[in-house]
Design an enzyme around this catalytic site. Structure first.
Site: not given
Length: 402
Positions: A331, A349
């Site tokens: 992201h 992430c």
């Protein structure tokens, strides 16, 4: 009677004796002689008067006559040995005929529609033996009345396009105890033909199919789960069939390495991007990005991130692509641009700049593989969906119930 003399006497006498013997045998014979061509003594014989040939029909009904608690998903058919099916009907308690069809050789007949639960069905009809004689078709059976009916859901949908690593997952609301019975109802058809296998995961609540190797781009896939009427567990039976037909898109593979702080996007064999990344913090095992083949599961233009263990909640990030159910995403995050390509500081992430994240987001498909190498933690069953590609092929096939 006076006979001649010499050799002519003997010859004439022998001929007379032969004639007498022939007349005597003919007069004393108790059975007429019938030729293979259907004549008797040179006179044609009517077919009905010939000795019978062939065998009586042997009819087998499945389920057996009088059977109770029959699962509607079991085969329902008539088979005939030494003969053929002439007529057959199977009727429900309301007198309605169940649809069915005979085999090409008329030696069997099977239903082509689903039976109901808790109903009695009755056979009637006739078979003809090779002896030409009729044999009745009769009997009845009763289907089970389940305590519970259970549905299942597929993770793929009709008309959709997925990446080359997309597994097929059929998920039930609870544990399946009759795994073999369920798995035998499942089928996957691919063009071109693709080797694959089912495996039971998640505490036997889900069965996944994946190919031996990544799908070839452009592969068409049809999956059928004919679970209606099938015993799933004690007193529990399938509620309805489910199916889907979809297509595999282009090949796209992400290759990432936390030690280099970068990730490459390989599309149809050519590198199309090389992004600077900040991966999970190396010093905390709970934050390390896991090595292994992840699979893109979904994507959202914005997503609220929460992790109570690390004291953050509803942190909204742009261009979020989920790659595991353990909380790992690719992201955008403007706040970590300073570390991207240099240092790993995330909570697992893959952080990109919002611009790079948008570029990746626009080209990604569910089912794209994300291959991470070089970290201290491995992706596995504890991480949930999709960990299918963390198994080698031998280990994967052992998870099949059949």
């Amino acid at each position: 009677m006076t006979f001649g003399s010499g050799k002519y006497k003997r010859a004439t006498a022998g001929a007379v004796l032969g004639l007498v013997a022939a007349l005597t045998l003919g007069a004393c014979s108790s059975e007429p002689t019938v030729s293979a061509s259907g004549t008797q003594g040179g006179v044609p014989v009517a077919p009905g008067n010939q000795a019978p040939s062939g065998q009586p029909a042997k009819v087998t009904v499945q389920p057996a006559g009088g059977a109770a608690d029959v699962a509607p998903g079991e085969p329902v058919q008539i088979t005939v040995a030494e003969g053929t099916v002439k007529t057959v009907t199977l009727t429900n308690p309301d007198g309605k005929q169940v649809a069915g069809e005979p085999s090409a050789d008329k030696k069997s007949w099977k239903t082509t529609e689903q039976l109901g639960y808790g109903k009695t069905y009755t056979w009637s009809g006739e078979a003809t033996g090779t002896d030409g004689k009729p044999a009745p078709i009769s009997g009845s059976f009763t289907t089970v009345k389940p305590k519970r009916q259970q549905s299942a859901s597929l993770n793929v949908g009709d008309g959709q396009t997925y990446g080359i690593a997309m597994p097929i997952a059929l998920t039930f609301p609870g544990r399946v105890s009759d795994k073999a019975a369920v798995e035998k109802t499942l089928s996957v058809e691919t063009t071109p033909k693709t080797e694959g296998s089912w495996a039971w995961l998640d505490g036997d609540t889900s069965v996944h199919w994946r190919p031996h190797e990544y799908f070839k781009p452009g592969t068409t896939v049809k999956v059928n789960a004919k679970i209606y009427g099938v015993k799933i567990g004690e007193g529990t039976y399938g509620k309805q069939d489910v199916s889907a037909a979809f297509t595999i898109g282009r090949s796209q593979i992400v290759k990432g390495d936390p030690t280099t702080h970068r990730m490459q996007v390989i599309r149809d064999g050519a590198q199309i991007a090389d992004y600077p990344v900040s991966y999970g913090l190396d010093s905390d095992p709970g934050r390390v990005t896991h090595s292994g083949t992840h699979v893109v599961m979904s994507k959202q233009s914005t997503y609220a991130m929460s992790n109570p263990k690390y004291h953050y909640e509803n942190v909204v990030v742009p261009w979020a692509v989920r790659i595991s159910n353990n909380g790992e995403f690719i992201h955008g995050l403007a706040a970590s641009i300073w570390a991207q390509g240099k240092k790993n500081i995330s909570h697992g992430c893959l952080n990109l700049s919002p611009t790079n994240a948008k570029e990746y987001f626009d080209g990604v498909l569910p089912g794209d593989p994300v291959e991470i190498t070089g970290s201290t933690q491995q992706l596995g069953p504890k991480d949930g969906d999709y960990n299918d590609w963390t198994y080698d092929w031998a280990s994967w096939t052992k998870l099949s119930a059949v």
